[in-house]
Design an enzyme around this catalytic site. Structure first.
Site, PDB file in Angstrom:
ATOM      1  N   TYR A 138       0.819  -1.215   0.000  1.00 24.16           N
ATOM      2  CA  TYR A 138       0.000   0.000   0.000  1.00 24.16           C
ATOM      3  C   TYR A 138       0.854   1.267   0.000  1.00 24.16           C
ATOM      4  CZ  TYR A 138      -3.890  -3.087   1.508  1.00 24.16           C
ATOM      5  OH  TYR A 138      -4.838  -4.077   1.614  1.00 24.16           O
ATOM      6  N   LYS A 189       4.662 -14.629   2.570  1.00 21.39           N
ATOM      7  CA  LYS A 189       4.384 -15.513   1.440  1.00 21.39           C
ATOM      8  C   LYS A 189       5.705 -15.649   0.704  1.00 21.39           C
ATOM      9  CE  LYS A 189       1.697 -17.870  -1.282  1.00 21.39           C
ATOM     10  NZ  LYS A 189       1.121 -19.171  -0.899  1.00 21.39           N
ATOM     11  N   ASP A 222      -1.514 -18.032   3.403  1.00 25.07           N
ATOM     12  CA  ASP A 222      -2.681 -18.874   3.077  1.00 25.07           C
ATOM     13  C   ASP A 222      -2.883 -19.937   4.150  1.00 25.07           C
ATOM     14  OD1 ASP A 222      -0.233 -19.791   2.176  1.00 25.07           O
ATOM     15  OD2 ASP A 222      -0.981 -20.578   0.279  1.00 25.07           O
ATOM     16  N   ASP A 246      -4.178  -6.840   6.588  1.00 26.31           N
ATOM     17  CA  ASP A 246      -5.482  -6.237   6.339  1.00 26.31           C
ATOM     18  C   ASP A 246      -6.525  -7.344   6.199  1.00 26.31           C
ATOM     19  OD1 ASP A 246      -7.590  -4.635   5.585  1.00 26.31           O
ATOM     20  OD2 ASP A 246      -6.684  -3.914   3.727  1.00 26.31           O
ATOM     21  N   ASP A 250      -9.627  -8.839   9.063  1.00 25.06           N
ATOM     22  CA  ASP A 250     -11.074  -8.963   8.847  1.00 25.06           C
ATOM     23  C   ASP A 250     -11.533 -10.374   9.203  1.00 25.06           C
ATOM     24  OD1 ASP A 250     -11.112  -6.327   7.872  1.00 25.06           O
ATOM     25  OD2 ASP A 250     -12.544  -6.822   6.282  1.00 25.06           O
TER      26      ASP A 250
HETATM   27 MN    MN Z   1      -9.408  -3.567   5.939  1.00 28.32          MN
END
Ligand code: MN
Ligand code: NAD
Length: 355
Positions: A138, A189, A222, A246, A250
């Site tokens: 980001y 990863k 993963d 991120d 969630d």
């Molecule tokens: Mn988020």
């Protein structure tokens, strides 16, 4: 008397609803505590401001916010403004402008909440996800060329720096060291992403040598999702990149019962700039204006803010009041209840009055 200056930005959607609820609870807490004061100023920034001015916040917005000790933030995102405009124009502008590189996301199943995992396991969840919040996927590096043509190209470049990775690792180890289980899991990863993620692996090993008292292990992102679901009790603190964390947070929020519960702190650990505290959810278009947004994530974020401001006793009192209310199952619909935002807010204020 100790005074802390708070900038409150409700933003969009249910953001202003939950921030107003949060300010009401903070007001009740402060009135009763008597040991400190909060000087709150509200800023009407967000998509409404954008429609009027073409900007999500004024040009000198960061200069204005600099004078505050902390920022209490709702959410951004509107249906008629592109998400990358709302996000980069306000929330990311603040996170990046104030070098809030450590994003801290605690997850617990609060008393009374029936979280999905409890259905097939007694295993409890008590995690902190540390999200690298300043670079990675980001960082905003990339371009689009040949727009609209068949040969159109877009690049989205992840940036990982030794300085950036080292400081988030140190932050994560310090945080893990302060918890009873002292376990830090590195999530990457590095099998597929063989440059930046391998740098993460290497720096993790280097920094780990300075923290012999913290246990460590590693997961690919993963596989980490399955471990979170199937063996939640085996995890304590996790550190991951901006994008990976991120997504994982969630999932963590959903596993703890609802996205509406989960809090987060965007910290500038050096305290050169104010840090920002917010629920992790977004504007929740489907429930805006209905008065049923769950304010618990925003209350918990306020507790994190108080903790950061050095008001540890007040932070604990607020958490205890939140837990008293969840234990009594005063729940908004996302948690299976019938209570409104207002009723949950009043219940927390009442619980505060009893301690
Ligand atoms: Mn988020
Ligand atoms: P969302 O978090 O807004 O909503 C996802 C689902 O969770 C919805 O069904 C919503 O009703 C529910 N939900 C979220 N918070 C809740 C709460 N407090 N109480 C009860 N239910 C709640 O995510 P989305 O739908 O992916 O995004 C909507 C908008 O929000 C988009 O514009 C997105 O860019 C933005 N967004 C902003 C942030 C932020 O400001 N930090 C975070 C995520 C999404």
């Amino acid at each position: 008397m100790r005074t802390h200056k708070i900038a409150a930005i409700g933003g969009d959607g249910i953001g202003p609803e939950v921030i107003e609820a949060g300010l009401e609870v903070l007001d009740a807490l402060v009135t009763q505590d008597g040991g400190f004061r909060l000087e709150v100023e509200r800023f009407p920034w967000g998509s409404g401001f954008y429609r009027q001015t073409g900007r999500m916040m004024p040009e000198d917005g960061l200069d204005t916010l600099k004078r505050f000790d902390a920022i209490y933030f709702g959410a951004v995102g509107a249906q008629d403004v592109p998400d990358h405009v709302t996000l980069w124009g306000l929330r990311l502008a603040i996170c990046q402008g104030f070098d809030q590189y450590a994003n801290v996301r605690p997850t617990r199943i609060l008393p009374g909440v029936s979280a999905p995992l409890k259905l097939h396991s007694d295993a409890d969840i008590d995690w902190v996800i540390i999200r690298e919040n300043s670079e990675g996927e980001y960082s905003g590096q990339g371009r689009r060329s040949h727009r609209g043509l068949p040969e159109e190209v877009a690049t989205e470049v992840s940036i990982f720096t030794r300085a950036g990775v080292s400081r988030i690792m140190r932050f994560a180890f310090e945080l893990a060291r302060g918890r009873p289980r002292r376990l830090l899991t590195l999530i990457t990863k590095s099998n597929a992403q063989r440059h930046g993620m391998v740098l993460w692996d290497e720096i993790f090993e280097e920094v780990a040598r300075d923290y012999p008292d913290v246990g460590t292990d590693r997961m690919l992102v993963d596989a980490a999702t399955t471990r979170m679901v199937l063996k939640p009790q085996s995890l304590d603190v996790m550190v991951a990149t901006n994008l990976h964390a991120d997504i994982l947070s969630d999932l963590a929020a959903a596993l703890s019962g609802s996205l509406g519960i989960a809090p987060t702190a965007n910290l500038n650990p050096a305290r050169r700039f104010p840090s920002m505290f917010e629920p992790i959810h977004g504007s929740a278009f489907d429930i805006v204006g209905k008065g049923i947004a769950n304010p618990i994530g925003t209350f918990w974020s306020a507790a994190m803010m108080l903790d950061h401001l050095g008001e540890r006793a007040a932070a604990s009192r607020l958490m205890a009041a939140i837990e008293a209310v969840t234990r009594a199952r005063v729940f908004t619909p996302d948690l299976g209840g019938k209570a409104t935002t207002r009723e949950v807010t009043q219940a927390v204020c009442a619980a505060l009055a009893h301690r």
